[in-house]
Design a protein around this motif. Structure first.
Motif, PDB file in Angstrom:
ATOM      1  N   ASP A   1     -12.394  51.437  23.687  1.00 34.95           N
ATOM      2  CA  ASP A   1     -11.685  51.058  22.463  1.00 34.95           C
ATOM      3  C   ASP A   1     -11.118  49.650  22.620  1.00 34.95           C
ATOM      4  O   ASP A   1     -10.471  49.338  23.619  1.00 34.95           O
ATOM      5  N   TYR A   3      -9.182  46.973  19.968  1.00 36.80           N
ATOM      6  CA  TYR A   3      -8.749  46.671  18.604  1.00 36.80           C
ATOM      7  C   TYR A   3      -7.296  46.192  18.616  1.00 36.80           C
ATOM      8  O   TYR A   3      -6.592  46.274  19.634  1.00 36.80           O
ATOM      9  N   ARG A   5      -3.976  46.998  16.217  1.00 40.61           N
ATOM     10  CA  ARG A   5      -3.404  47.803  15.137  1.00 40.61           C
ATOM     11  C   ARG A   5      -2.166  47.077  14.583  1.00 40.61           C
ATOM     12  O   ARG A   5      -1.163  46.940  15.282  1.00 40.61           O
ATOM     13  N   GLU A  27       0.021  46.359  17.809  1.00 39.42           N
ATOM     14  CA  GLU A  27      -0.331  46.774  19.175  1.00 39.42           C
ATOM     15  C   GLU A  27      -1.767  46.363  19.475  1.00 39.42           C
ATOM     16  O   GLU A  27      -2.682  46.665  18.715  1.00 39.42           O
ATOM     17  N   VAL A  29      -4.919  46.855  21.783  1.00 38.20           N
ATOM     18  CA  VAL A  29      -5.550  47.824  22.689  1.00 38.20           C
ATOM     19  C   VAL A  29      -6.847  47.203  23.185  1.00 38.20           C
ATOM     20  O   VAL A  29      -7.743  46.906  22.386  1.00 38.20           O
ATOM     21  N   GLY A  31      -8.997  48.508  25.611  1.00 40.00           N
ATOM     22  CA  GLY A  31      -9.792  49.444  26.388  1.00 40.00           C
ATOM     23  C   GLY A  31      -9.317  49.522  27.821  1.00 40.00           C
ATOM     24  O   GLY A  31      -8.121  49.693  28.090  1.00 40.00           O
ATOM     25  N   ASN A  32     -10.260  49.353  28.747  1.00 41.28           N
ATOM     26  CA  ASN A  32      -9.917  49.423  30.175  1.00 41.28           C
ATOM     27  C   ASN A  32      -9.494  48.075  30.736  1.00 41.28           C
ATOM     28  O   ASN A  32      -9.198  47.960  31.925  1.00 41.28           O
ATOM     29  N   LYS A  35      -3.572  47.173  29.683  1.00 36.59           N
ATOM     30  CA  LYS A  35      -2.773  48.242  29.111  1.00 36.59           C
ATOM     31  C   LYS A  35      -2.371  47.843  27.683  1.00 36.59           C
ATOM     32  O   LYS A  35      -2.194  46.648  27.388  1.00 36.59           O
ATOM     33  N   PRO A  36      -2.231  48.806  26.759  1.00 37.37           N
ATOM     34  CA  PRO A  36      -1.789  48.457  25.392  1.00 37.37           C
ATOM     35  C   PRO A  36      -0.497  47.639  25.441  1.00 37.37           C
ATOM     36  O   PRO A  36       0.406  47.906  26.239  1.00 37.37           O
ATOM     37  N   ARG A  38       2.352  45.060  22.935  1.00 36.68           N
ATOM     38  CA  ARG A  38       2.827  44.545  21.656  1.00 36.68           C
ATOM     39  C   ARG A  38       2.561  43.039  21.597  1.00 36.68           C
ATOM     40  O   ARG A  38       2.840  42.311  22.542  1.00 36.68           O
TER      41      ARG A  38
END
Length: 452
Positions: A1, A3, A5, A27, A29, A31-32, A35-36, A38
Motif C-alpha cells: 500500500d 498512498y 490519506r 497521513e 502510508v 507500504g514497507n 512507517k505511516p 503525518r
C-alpha cells in the motif's frame, strides 16, 4: 500500500489561490518503506502534490527497520526520494539522491563504506561513486564500483574491481582483487573481517622485476587470512598446472601456501609429499629404465626442442627474489644420464637457469656411477662438469679417479681424467698405472692411456 490519506478540509477562493496556500494535512502510508507518518501535502517545484521533510537527528527507519535514513526525504510524482546518510547493517552510504520503491532502493552513492562488526562477519571497506541496488525483501544489498574507482578493503591496499553483495550473514563479491603483490579473479568471493575465500579463482603473483606476473594459477580454491598473514590455495583438478613466467617453467604442484611476511610460496604435490621423503639410493639409479621414468612435476618452457623436466615433491618459490628451491628430486634426466643433486635439492633462477650443482651423483647410461660431481646443466641434452669415479679392481679394492672434464656430444656422456704417478694407482694387484683415463657412456669399461 502506498498512498496519502488527506484529512477533511475546506478551501476558499478556489478561483484565485496561490501554490503556497495549499497545505493539506493527512497521513502518508509508504507500504514497507516507511512507517505511516503525518505530513502536509503541498505543491512541489514540479507542480505535483507532495511533501518535503527534514529528518530528525535520530533518523527514520526504512524497510521495516532494516535501514535508517538521515537528513532529508521527499515525495512527489517523481516518487519517494531521499538524500543524506543511509545506514544498513554496518554499512554507511552517502548520496545526493535515493530512490525508494516498495521492492528496492536505487542510488548512485558518493561514498559507500562498511565498518567492522563485533562478530567478524564484515571487513572494513571504503569506496566512492558506487551504484547501489537494495532488495530489502531478499535482504540483498548490491554494489558496483565505477570504472575508475575500486572497493578498498581491509585497510591494507587490497582493492576490488567488481561487485559486492551484502546480506545480514555475509559479504560476497565477484571481480578482480588487487593486492600489493598479487591479483585474484573470481566470480565467487566470500569475505569476513580478515579473510578472503573463493571456491574457484585465478591467483597471480606480480613480478617484482617486470610488469608481468611471476606466478599464475587458474581454477584454484583460495583462502587468504590477513591476521595470520598467510594465503593457501589448491588447484581444483589434479590435471591442471601453474605457470612461472619469470622462471620459465610450468609445474603440476597442486597445493600452495604463501607467507606474506617472508614472501615465500611453498608448493606440494597433493598426496605425494608425505609418501616418503627418502631419495633413491644412487647405486639404484643405474637400474632405472630410461623409458619409464616418473612423470615430471617441473617442466622448462624456455626451449621447445630440449625441455628440461624433473620430479620434485616439494618446492619453495621466493617471489621477491625470483628463484625456486626444489626438493626431494631423485634425478634429473639430462642426455643419457640421471643426475641426483645433493640432498635432492636444486635452485632454479630466472630464465630457467639452474644453479651449479655440487656433490651430485651421475648415473651414466645404466653403466657408470660418478659422485662428488660439480655440474652445470645447460639443457636437456647437455651438461658439463667434473666428478669422481670409484674404480674397483679384481680384488674389490676401491680407488677414486677424478674426471676433471665431463661433457656431452650427441646425447652421449664422455669424461676425461688424469692419474698422476704419486697417486700410486693400482690397475690390479700386479700393475700400477699413471696417465690419462677416459669414460664413455657407450662402453662398459674405462680406457687407460699411459704407463703401467
Amino acid at each position: 500500500d502506498f498512498y496519502f490519506r488527506i484529512d477533511p478540509f475546506t478551501f476558499e477562493n478556489i478561483d484565485h489561490y496561490r501554490n503556497e496556500d495549499i497545505s493539506l494535512p493527512g497521513e502518508f502510508v509508504a507500504g514497507n518503506i516507511l512507517k505511516p507518518m503525518r505530513q502536509f501535502l503541498t505543491v512541489q517545484e514540479n507542480n505535483s502534490l507532495g511533501f518535503e521533510m527534514n529528518i530528525p537527528q535520530e533518523g527514520i527507519e526504512v524497510y521495516d527497520g532494516k535501514g535508517k535514513l538521515y537528513e532529508f526525504i521527499s515525495m512527489s510524482n517523481d516518487g519517494l526520494k531521499g538524500s543524506g546518510t543511509l545506514r544498513h547493517l554496518t554499512s554507511v552510504t552517502k548520496s545526493d539522491e535515493y530512490k525508494f520503491y516498495p521492492d528496492s532502493m536505487l542510488t548512485q552513492a558518493t561514498t559507500f563504506n562498511i565498518e567492522k562488526d563485533g562478530g567478524g562477519l564484515f571487513p572494513e571497506l571504503k569506496s566512492e561513486d558506487v551504484t547501489i541496488k537494495w532488495l530489502p525483501k531478499e535482504n540483498e544489498w548490491l554494489a558496483y564500483n565505477a570504472d575508475d574507482k575500486r572497493f578498498n578493503m581491509f585497510n591494507n591496499g587490497s582493492a576490488l574491481d567488481g561487485s559486492l553483495k551484502l546480506t545480514p550473514s555475509r559479504l560476497s563479491g565477484s571481480g578482480a582483487i588487487s593486492m600489493t603483490d598479487s591479483r585474484i579473479v573470481s566470480n565467487g568471493f566470500s569475505f569476513t573481517s580478515s579473510q578472503i575465500r573463493a571456491d574457484t579463482a585465478d591467483y597471480n603473483f606480480r613480478s617484482p622485476s617486470t610488469s608481468g606476473y611471476a606466478f599464475i594459477a587458474e581454477n584454484a580454491n583460495t583462502e587468504i587470512d590477513f591476521n595470520l598473514q598467510k594465503a593457501a590455495f589448491h588447484l581444483n583438478t589434479d590435471s591442471s598446472f601453474v605457470k612461472l613466467p619469470e622462471i620459465e617453467y610450468i609445474c603440476t604442484m597442486t597445493d600452495f601456501s604463501y607467507d606474506m611476511k617472508t614472501k615465500i610460496l611453498a608448493m606440494e604435490q597433493r598426496g605425494k609429499s608425505a609418501a616418503g621423503s627418502g631419495l633413491i639410493p644412487p647405486e639404484k639409479l643405474l637400474a632405472l629404465n630410461m623409458k619409464t621414468l616418473e612423470k615430471p612435476t617441473f617442466i622448462a618452457v624456455n626451449s621447445l626442442r630440449d625441455t628440461i623436466a624433473f620430479t620434485a615433491r616439494k618446492a619453495n618459490y621466493n617471489v621477491e627474489n625470483e628463484f625456486i628451491e626444489a626438493e626431494n628430486i631423485n634425478y634429473i634426466h639430462i642426455a643419457d644420464a640421471l643426475i641426483q643433486p645433493e640432498k635432492g635439492r636444486i635452485v632454479i633462477n630466472r630464465r630457467a637457469k639452474i644453479s651449479k650443482l655440487e656433490n651430485a651423483y651421475i648415473a651414466v647410461n645404466n653403466r657408470h656411477l660418478l659422485h662428488s660431481a660439480t655440474i652445470n646443466i645447460e639443457s636437456a641434452d647437455r651438461y658439463s662438469g667434473s666428478a669422481i669415479y670409484n674404480y674397483v679392481d679384481d680384488s674389490k679394492n676401491v680407488q677414486p679417479i677424478t674426471f676433471s672434464e665431463i661433457a656431452t656430444d650427441t646425447l652421449t656422456t664422455s669424461a676425461k681424467g688424469y692419474i698422476p704417478e704419486n697417486q700410486n694407482f693400482m690397475l690390479s694387484q700386479a700393475f700400477t698405472f699413471a696417465g690419462d683415463v677416459s669414460l664413455s657412456a657407450r662402453q662398459n669399461n674405462l680406457f687407460f692411456t699411459g704407463s703401467a
